[in-house]
Design an enzyme around this catalytic site. Sequence first.
Site, PDB file in Angstrom:
ATOM      1  N   CYS A  32       0.831  -1.206   0.000  1.00 29.45           N
ATOM      2  CA  CYS A  32       0.000   0.000   0.000  1.00 29.45           C
ATOM      3  C   CYS A  32       0.862   1.250   0.000  1.00 29.45           C
ATOM      4  O   CYS A  32       2.070   1.209   0.221  1.00 29.45           O
ATOM      5  CB  CYS A  32      -0.887   0.043   1.256  1.00 29.45           C
ATOM      6  SG  CYS A  32      -1.957  -1.389   1.492  1.00 29.45           S
ATOM      7  N   ASP A 450      19.656  37.644 -13.002  1.00 31.33           N
ATOM      8  CA  ASP A 450      18.402  37.928 -13.680  1.00 31.33           C
ATOM      9  C   ASP A 450      17.774  39.195 -13.117  1.00 31.33           C
ATOM     10  O   ASP A 450      17.588  39.331 -11.898  1.00 31.33           O
ATOM     11  CB  ASP A 450      17.451  36.738 -13.510  1.00 31.33           C
ATOM     12  CG  ASP A 450      16.154  36.916 -14.264  1.00 31.33           C
ATOM     13  OD1 ASP A 450      16.095  36.481 -15.420  1.00 31.33           O
ATOM     14  OD2 ASP A 450      15.211  37.497 -13.688  1.00 31.33           O
TER      15      ASP A 450
END
Length: 489
Positions: A32, A450
Amino acid sequence: MTEDGKYEAVCGRDARFDGEFFFAVATTGIYCRPSCPATTPRRKNVRFFPTAAAAQGEGFRACRRCRPDAVPGSAAWNTRADVVGRAMRMIGDGVVDREGVAGLAHRLGYSPRQVQRQLNAELGAGPIALARAQRAHTARILLQTTGLQATEIAFAAGFSSVRQFNDTLREIYAATPSELRAAGPRTGRTGPPRQDGARPGVALRLAHRGPYAATEEFDYLARRALTGVEEVIGAPGARTYRRTLRLSHGHGIAEVDERSGDGGWLECRLRLTELRDLTTAIQRMRRLFDLDADPYAVAERLGADPALATLVAARPGLRSPGTVDPAELAVRAVLGQQVSVTAGRGLGNALVAAYGAPLAEPDGALTHLFPRAEDLADAPLTELGMPGSRRATLRTLATALADGAVRLDAGADREQSEREVLALRGIGPWTAGYLRMRALGDPDVLLAGDVAVRAGARRAGVRLEDAESWRPWRSYAMHHCWNAPATRG
């Protein structure tokens, strides 16, 4: 995590760990996901596995309640740059199905025996078992979402024979293909091919872990959408992103809805000319939407910075978008060098109009596939209105991508690829870093130079000098800076 820590997660049904590990119960023979709603088993009966394939290899069957084969992928494969991480990304992209273990090993630069040994040692399963688990999951999706015949599904999912297909499904799901189909949803199932040969769409859910900042993701894609290749339709909050896909065996149309499901997924529809491309198409859409990220780990690390903590709290689950095609992204990155997003988008539109491959039949506003690197290597590119030096850079990049001098595929070595890109005339650190972040899925990139990043950091009071403390999630910190509000307070 220790095994006791994993058991605590199972007791708490903690969905944060779905896909990070699996547990199996010796008394039932079932494995599971940690969040399975079934009764918690006793600790002495529980075993833990790093992958679903490892649990299957030990003879455990997938739980029918929690469907452990359909969990989000582990964020570890995006973070890790070693051979295991690279191998997992390539297996997810379908390399083993297309090229075999020998092809995977060749791409990684190792012998097949070395690859087998390393994957077994860390994941409890080799490349064939990992690919087999993925094929079984694809087969279940097709059985439960389409009206295709089982024989068609077997080969579409990558199985070499119908017998192998049947045996694998019985072993993994303890059910025949007919039983799996009957257990699926009874509505929304697509039908067989139309008379014109076109395939109906495959509807599926793309699972993700934790919160998902869909608004920011769709805004990001909408600002960069290229006419004919992409579109974002609908009102904010209920938008749909659509785009064309160039795949190994054909092409396709992908659609993803902005609204996230309550169970932690994005609704997706794929229409493919070749169903053999389904697994690859799913993985590429997952990379574009960064669905295997771990937002809990990101928030924990970035939230330790007081200034970043405010941004993280304002946009929980902010992702770092990837790409469906690294070569396409590389070309678009060069078009966007030293110009605004709007100007770069205009150049991309002109490129698609001049060199894109038209679809046999337009699908709404989608009319073209993005041009291949081979198509651009010797193209004049005069239609773009760019300086000659920029056109030369674009042709140089396209040639390097076409002949393999630069590799940007799912399993590429990030350090080596960045060096290869930087060695090309006309490409600088910003472009190389942008490609490393989006094309190669590196979660730890900071484009410190940037302009927009620096402006966002100033608005938020974030010190880029503190970026070392953000590792290994600097790409997410950068997106938070890009999304910093224009005014504080």
